[in-house]
Design an enzyme around this catalytic site. Structure first.
Site, PDB file in Angstrom:
ATOM      1  N   PHE A 118       3.139 -12.015  -5.425  1.00 58.05           N
ATOM      2  CA  PHE A 118       3.161 -10.610  -5.041  1.00 58.05           C
ATOM      3  C   PHE A 118       4.266  -9.925  -5.846  1.00 58.05           C
ATOM      4  O   PHE A 118       5.175 -10.571  -6.365  1.00 58.05           O
ATOM      5  CB  PHE A 118       3.406 -10.466  -3.536  1.00 58.05           C
ATOM      6  N   GLN A 230       7.445   4.421   1.604  1.00 58.86           N
ATOM      7  CA  GLN A 230       6.734   3.704   0.542  1.00 58.86           C
ATOM      8  C   GLN A 230       5.320   4.243   0.380  1.00 58.86           C
ATOM      9  O   GLN A 230       4.556   4.338   1.352  1.00 58.86           O
ATOM     10  CB  GLN A 230       6.663   2.210   0.873  1.00 58.86           C
ATOM     11  N   HIS A 232       2.041   3.169  -1.225  1.00 63.83           N
ATOM     12  CA  HIS A 232       1.374   1.997  -1.802  1.00 63.83           C
ATOM     13  C   HIS A 232       0.620   2.448  -3.046  1.00 63.83           C
ATOM     14  O   HIS A 232      -0.038   3.494  -3.039  1.00 63.83           O
ATOM     15  CB  HIS A 232       0.402   1.394  -0.781  1.00 63.83           C
ATOM     16  N   LEU A 246      -6.332   1.152   2.379  1.00 65.60           N
ATOM     17  CA  LEU A 246      -5.556   0.218   1.580  1.00 65.60           C
ATOM     18  C   LEU A 246      -6.438  -0.679   0.717  1.00 65.60           C
ATOM     19  O   LEU A 246      -7.426  -1.259   1.179  1.00 65.60           O
ATOM     20  CB  LEU A 246      -4.701  -0.657   2.496  1.00 65.60           C
ATOM     21  N   GLU A 249      -2.491  -5.515  -2.113  1.00 64.02           N
ATOM     22  CA  GLU A 249      -1.767  -6.023  -3.276  1.00 64.02           C
ATOM     23  C   GLU A 249      -2.290  -7.387  -3.702  1.00 64.02           C
ATOM     24  O   GLU A 249      -2.079  -7.816  -4.836  1.00 64.02           O
ATOM     25  CB  GLU A 249      -0.269  -6.112  -2.958  1.00 64.02           C
ATOM     26  N   ARG A 280       6.457  -2.119  -5.671  1.00 65.23           N
ATOM     27  CA  ARG A 280       5.515  -1.068  -5.311  1.00 65.23           C
ATOM     28  C   ARG A 280       5.980   0.328  -5.714  1.00 65.23           C
ATOM     29  O   ARG A 280       5.164   1.167  -6.080  1.00 65.23           O
ATOM     30  CB  ARG A 280       5.233  -1.116  -3.801  1.00 65.23           C
ATOM     31  N   HIS A 344       2.259   4.689   2.983  1.00 65.79           N
ATOM     32  CA  HIS A 344       1.969   3.353   3.504  1.00 65.79           C
ATOM     33  C   HIS A 344       2.969   2.838   4.534  1.00 65.79           C
ATOM     34  O   HIS A 344       2.583   2.325   5.581  1.00 65.79           O
ATOM     35  CB  HIS A 344       1.904   2.381   2.324  1.00 65.79           C
ATOM     36  N   ARG A 378       9.952  -1.864   0.137  1.00 61.92           N
ATOM     37  CA  ARG A 378       9.552  -3.134   0.757  1.00 61.92           C
ATOM     38  C   ARG A 378       8.705  -3.957  -0.193  1.00 61.92           C
ATOM     39  O   ARG A 378       7.786  -3.444  -0.826  1.00 61.92           O
ATOM     40  CB  ARG A 378       8.762  -2.874   2.043  1.00 61.92           C
TER      41      ARG A 378
END
Length: 540
Positions: A118, A230, A232, A246, A249, A280, A344, A378
């Protein structure tokens, strides 16, 4: 209005996502525990929707020090180091809890946990169950919850905390018909999730309206870093009713690539080393820049492509994404997805110590409602780990609170009734106010911000806050209370954004020129309370 109902317990948990259910499970061993959910428990919130995975050091080639360093760097060093230490050290034990309770994560041929890469991490430490990891976790947690004595109240919307002599002693709730409930407890845990529904385009479920932030702020708790929202990088943009949904990721973790309308793999310009697996905040800004500069797709996004991967890999590791886009008429095995940034996650929230205690006696917080763990950005995979690490801590510590002689604060009960009854004589639909709020925030407090934009947004929000919300009958009380909370949450975000005169993590001030990096920043946390707002200044 209808008569109220009083419910007494030792621990009250507000919120039924991964953090709330875990907190209730832990608290149940210490006395009576009540769990409140504005939806059906296990069906709402963001955990059930989480697709990507759970970060934990589960491989001998990995180590907790690297997970700690990745989290701090990814969070632009605004994280509370002690909270990050707790997260990274305890995540392996918490995922093992889930496995012991029956959770089925993907495993290798040698029966070790599968882990995928990730963004922002030096090791592929994200454990997963296909692209339905959160769903698997919630099924497991719900089964465990059913084995406890926790009293569950479904479809109860909490709208304010109750105080007595500076201590939180419970909360007010409403059922769908507008009946008032007064929940009294020795300890209260806020696990209400996030609040990015204050934006026009959001990945959050309809319950992501910031209720926990707003209630705690009005009660006098400290909140930190609320400006750190955040976005996304990859939310669906088409069709219209799917906007913001969404696109996990995990798609990029499996090898998905981002391209602009010219066919360029544009992350080469923004982070040539990490490419699509950059953090991100970096990927979201890159996508937004490509779109703003005219290199976007027909529906205002960029392309995310996995068609070069084997079809079997997509079918086995990204089954939810495949099914979702087939419904949109797109077969991701052969054609790209159209994506764009979407609101997000809020990294800020209630200020907590490592035991999840807030600055208000009797009040605990965990999950996305709490701030400090993720700093200014994050890492994907840390949120699901956070729900279990801090959900367990919050529930356990709340359970240790001594029993108190508590009488409901009748003055506050009368005040709550008066507020609710006042909505019956209002003159503005809360739905219209929400509509205006979401667009104001999207355009004025989005990925790129300036002082002028934020000040105009604050003025517009102040105007919305003065509108008299209308409920046609008591069943409309919830919508009015939710809108009130959304306005307060939006104002907290904008207040923090004005205070932070720097670009850091997810917060970008295009009108500020700075000569410092994240580690040498002169700023610490933004601190927001009912009585004032400030930003910490670090000593030179």
């Amino acid at each position: 209005m209808q008569n109220q109902e009083f419910i007494r317990s030792h621990v009250l948990v507000i919120g039924s996502g991964g953090a709330g259910v875990r907190a209730a499970i832990e608290a149940s061993g210490s006395g009576t525990c009540v769990l409140l959910s504005r939806t059906i428990v296990g069906k709402g919130g963001c955990t059930i929707m989480a697709e990507g995975g759970f970060n934990a050091v589960m491989n001998e080639a990995d180590n907790v020090s690297d997970h700690f360093a990745d989290t701090m760097k990814g969070g632009a060093y605004l994280n509370d180091p002690e909270l990050v230490r707790v997260l990274t050290e305890e995540a392996p034990a918490r995922i093992n809890d889930l496995i012991a309770w029956g959770a089925v994560f993907d495993v290798t041929d040698s029966c070790t946990l599968c882990q995928r890469p990730f963004g922002g991490q030096c090791f592929p430490r994200t454990c997963y169950a296909g692209d339905r990891t959160g769903h698997e976790m919630m099924i497991t947690l719900m089964e465990r919850l059913s084995q406890t004595s926790v009293k569950v109240y479904h479809e109860i919307s909490v709208f304010d905390l109750i105080l007595s002599q500076g201590r939180v002693i419970g909360a007010f709730g409403l059922d769908r018909k507008g009946k008032l409930y007064v929940f009294i407890a020795d300890a209260t845990v806020i696990a209400t999730g996030g609040g990015t529904r204050v934006y026009d385009i959001s990945t959050n479920s309809t319950s992501g309206t910031g209720d926990g932030y707003a209630m705690a702020w009005r009660a006098g708790a400290e909140l930190i870093d609320m400006e750190q929202v955040q976005f996304h990088p990859t939310g669906a943009v088409y069709p219209w009713d799917a906007r913001g949904r969404l696109v996990t990721e995990a798609v990029r973790g499996e090898g998905g690539v981002l391209k602009n309308s010219l066919g360029e793999r544009f992350m080469e310009k923004y982070d040539p080393d990490r490419m699509e697996l950059s953090t991100r905040d970096v990927v979201a800004r890159a996508c937004a820049t490509e779109i703003q500069e005219g290199r976007g797709t027909p529906h205002g996004g960029v392309w995310l492509d996995v068609s070069h991967l084997p079809a079997k890999q997509i079918e086995e590791r990204l089954p939810v994404m495949l099914e979702q886009f087939l419904k949109y008429g797109v077969d991701i095995r052969t054609e790209p997805m159209e994506v764009a940034p979407t609101a997000h996650h809020i990294m800020g929230g209630l200020r907590i110590d490592p035991f999840c205690q807030t600055t208000l006696p009797g009040l605990y917080a965990c999950g996305e409602a709490a701030g400090g763990v993720h700093g200014a950005n994050r890492l994907g995979g840390n949120a699901l780990a956070e729900t279990q690490v801090f959900g367990k801590r919050a529930g356990s510590m709340a359970g240790t609170e001594p029993e108190h002689e508590i009488n409901s604060n009748q003055e506050q009960v009368d005040s709550a009734k008066m507020m609710l009854e006042g909505y019956l004589t209002g003159d503005v639909s809360p739905d219209m106010v929400k509509f205006d709020l979401q667009r104001i925030m999207w355009h004025g407090a989005g990925i790129f911000r300036t002082k002028k934009m934020l000040e105009e947004t604050r003025i517009a929000l102040d105007a919305l806050s003065r509108k008299k919300l209308k409920a046609v009958d008591p069943s409309g009380f919830i919508s009015c209370c939710t809108t009130r909370n959304m306005i307060d949450t939006a104002r907290l975000i904008v207040t923090g954004a004005l205070l932070r005169e720097e670009s850091r993590g997810a917060h970008v001030r295009t009108d500020v020129i700075q000569d410092w990096d994240n580690q040498s920043s002169p700023f610490g946390h933004t601190i927001l309370t009912r009585t004032g707002a400030t930003i910490e200044r670090r000593k030179a």
